[in-house]
Design a protein around this motif. Structure first.
Motif, PDB file in Angstrom:
ATOM      1  N   ARG A 115       0.828  -1.203   0.000  1.00  0.00           N
ATOM      2  CA  ARG A 115       0.000   0.000   0.000  1.00  0.00           C
ATOM      3  C   ARG A 115       0.871   1.265   0.000  1.00  0.00           C
ATOM      4  O   ARG A 115       0.702   2.148  -0.852  1.00  0.00           O
ATOM      5  CB  ARG A 115      -0.930   0.022   1.223  1.00  0.00           C
ATOM      6  CG  ARG A 115      -1.759   1.306   1.323  1.00  0.00           C
ATOM      7  CD  ARG A 115      -2.654   1.338   2.562  1.00  0.00           C
ATOM      8  NE  ARG A 115      -1.928   1.349   3.822  1.00  0.00           N
ATOM      9  CZ  ARG A 115      -1.420   2.448   4.392  1.00  0.00           C
ATOM     10  NH1 ARG A 115      -1.559   3.619   3.809  1.00  0.00           N
ATOM     11  NH2 ARG A 115      -0.760   2.377   5.530  1.00  0.00           N
ATOM     12  N   VAL A 116       1.836   1.335   0.932  1.00  0.00           N
ATOM     13  CA  VAL A 116       2.628   2.571   1.028  1.00  0.00           C
ATOM     14  C   VAL A 116       3.550   2.744  -0.184  1.00  0.00           C
ATOM     15  O   VAL A 116       3.782   3.871  -0.627  1.00  0.00           O
ATOM     16  CB  VAL A 116       3.417   2.675   2.364  1.00  0.00           C
ATOM     17  CG1 VAL A 116       2.468   2.667   3.552  1.00  0.00           C
ATOM     18  CG2 VAL A 116       4.474   1.597   2.504  1.00  0.00           C
ATOM     19  N   ILE A 117       4.035   1.635  -0.736  1.00  0.00           N
ATOM     20  CA  ILE A 117       4.893   1.728  -1.930  1.00  0.00           C
ATOM     21  C   ILE A 117       4.079   2.331  -3.083  1.00  0.00           C
ATOM     22  O   ILE A 117       4.546   3.211  -3.811  1.00  0.00           O
ATOM     23  CB  ILE A 117       5.469   0.346  -2.313  1.00  0.00           C
ATOM     24  CG1 ILE A 117       6.470  -0.127  -1.244  1.00  0.00           C
ATOM     25  CG2 ILE A 117       6.140   0.394  -3.691  1.00  0.00           C
ATOM     26  CD1 ILE A 117       6.952  -1.561  -1.405  1.00  0.00           C
ATOM     27  N   ASP A 118       2.833   1.887  -3.218  1.00  0.00           N
ATOM     28  CA  ASP A 118       1.974   2.430  -4.275  1.00  0.00           C
ATOM     29  C   ASP A 118       1.622   3.891  -4.005  1.00  0.00           C
ATOM     30  O   ASP A 118       1.571   4.704  -4.927  1.00  0.00           O
ATOM     31  CB  ASP A 118       0.701   1.588  -4.404  1.00  0.00           C
ATOM     32  CG  ASP A 118       1.014   0.213  -4.993  1.00  0.00           C
ATOM     33  OD1 ASP A 118       2.023   0.109  -5.729  1.00  0.00           O
ATOM     34  OD2 ASP A 118       0.271  -0.745  -4.711  1.00  0.00           O
ATOM     35  N   GLU A 119       1.362   4.219  -2.737  1.00  0.00           N
ATOM     36  CA  GLU A 119       0.962   5.591  -2.406  1.00  0.00           C
ATOM     37  C   GLU A 119       2.031   6.614  -2.776  1.00  0.00           C
ATOM     38  O   GLU A 119       1.706   7.730  -3.172  1.00  0.00           O
ATOM     39  CB  GLU A 119       0.612   5.710  -0.909  1.00  0.00           C
ATOM     40  CG  GLU A 119      -0.811   5.256  -0.630  1.00  0.00           C
ATOM     41  CD  GLU A 119      -1.198   5.303   0.842  1.00  0.00           C
ATOM     42  OE1 GLU A 119      -2.400   5.196   1.127  1.00  0.00           O
ATOM     43  OE2 GLU A 119      -0.312   5.430   1.707  1.00  0.00           O
TER      44      GLU A 119
END
Ligand SMILES: Nc1ncnc2c1ncn2[C@@H]1O[C@H](COP(=O)(O)OP(=O)(O)OP(=O)(O)O)[C@@H](O)[C@H]1O
Ligand SMILES: [Mg+2]
Length: 243
Positions: A115-119
């Motif tokens: 999730r955070v990598i995509d964000e």
């Protein structure tokens, strides 16, 4: 829940570093769900103030309360995310390995890793070793760590430095989205054009606040066309006033 408690409450904060006063008697509050911009020239004390919020700075006087608890309290560890100005990710691990490691340390769910990598827009660089990332990618990897665990307060020290306008825009959209979900953000920058994206600005100079207000309020009060001009106006006004 004590949601009426401000995300941050600072009273009479004074900090000395290297025998010099670098923050002088600062007081302010940050309501929950808002984006506060901390703007000012190099050396004015932005990083020092952020260190106070996360509880790693020795303070000479005053109080710093975060989410209703003294800054740095153990109970705040998972509720506050901090992206340091100097990247804190490991150079010899990939982006994903770094996120896995920090998620484990912070007790964040493993699903947060992707999730955070995509964000932060590093989806195409998941498996790339951090040492080989560009400067802007490195900054975003560092920012991703702060997003792990979906903390209530995010303290982000110059998160958009070295990014092109498109990426900066994307990150500001992310910040607005986070505040829309009730997260509180304190974001430092020395780029004035970013300041308009905040709910409220603290303009800092030499450890003091020159002004405190919404971006349009500051331009209106100073009678200037933009924030850069407002800041310069305030500096000249300050220099002209008796010490
Ligand atoms: N470890 C330290 N020892 C002594 N003085 C320090 C230390 N760290 C910072 N300072 C001083 O404290 C003041 C505030 O520094 P700080 O890093 O908070 O500024 P800043 O606004 O974040 O600057 P920049 O935009 O360059 O990151 C500066 O005058 C700096 O030289
Ligand atoms: Mg700094």
């Amino acid at each position: 829940m004590m949601s009426s408690v401000p995300a941050v409450s600072v009273q009479g904060l004074r900090v000395e570093r290297g025998g010099r006063t670098v923050l002088r008697d600062l007081s302010f509050e940050v309501p929950r769900g808002s984006v506060l911009g901390l703007i000012g020239p190099s050396g004015c004390g932005k990083t020092t103030l952020m260190r106070c919020l996360v509880g790693v700075q020795i303070v000479k006087a005053g109080t710093v309360t975060v989410l209703g608890e003294p800054a740095g309290s153990k109970g705040l560890r998972r509720r506050v995310g901090y992206a340091t100005q100097t990247p804190a990710v490991y150079a010899d691990l990939s982006v994903r390995e770094n996120m896995r490691y920090f998620a484990a340390v912070l007790g964040a769910p493993r699903t947060d890793v992707d999730r955070v990598i995509d964000e932060v827009g590093l989806g195409h660089h998941r498996d790339q070793v951090v040492a080989t990332l560009s400067g802007g990618q490195l900054n975003r990897a560092n920012l991703a760590v702060a997003l792990l665990g979906d903390p209530e307060l995010l303290v982000l020290d110059e998160p958009t430095v070295g990014l092109d306008p498109v990426l900066r825009e994307e990150l500001w959209e992310l910040f607005r989205e986070l505040s829309g979900r009730g997260r509180t953000l304190v974001v430092s920058s020395h780029v004035m054009d970013e300041a308009v994206r905040t709910d409220r600005l603290l303009l800092m100079r030499e450890g003091e606040f020159l002004a405190d207000g919404a971006p349009d309020e500051l331009t209106r009060l100073t009678g200037t066309a933009d924030l850069e001009a407002a800041f310069l106006h305030l500096i000249h006004e300050h220099a002209g006033s008796p010490a």
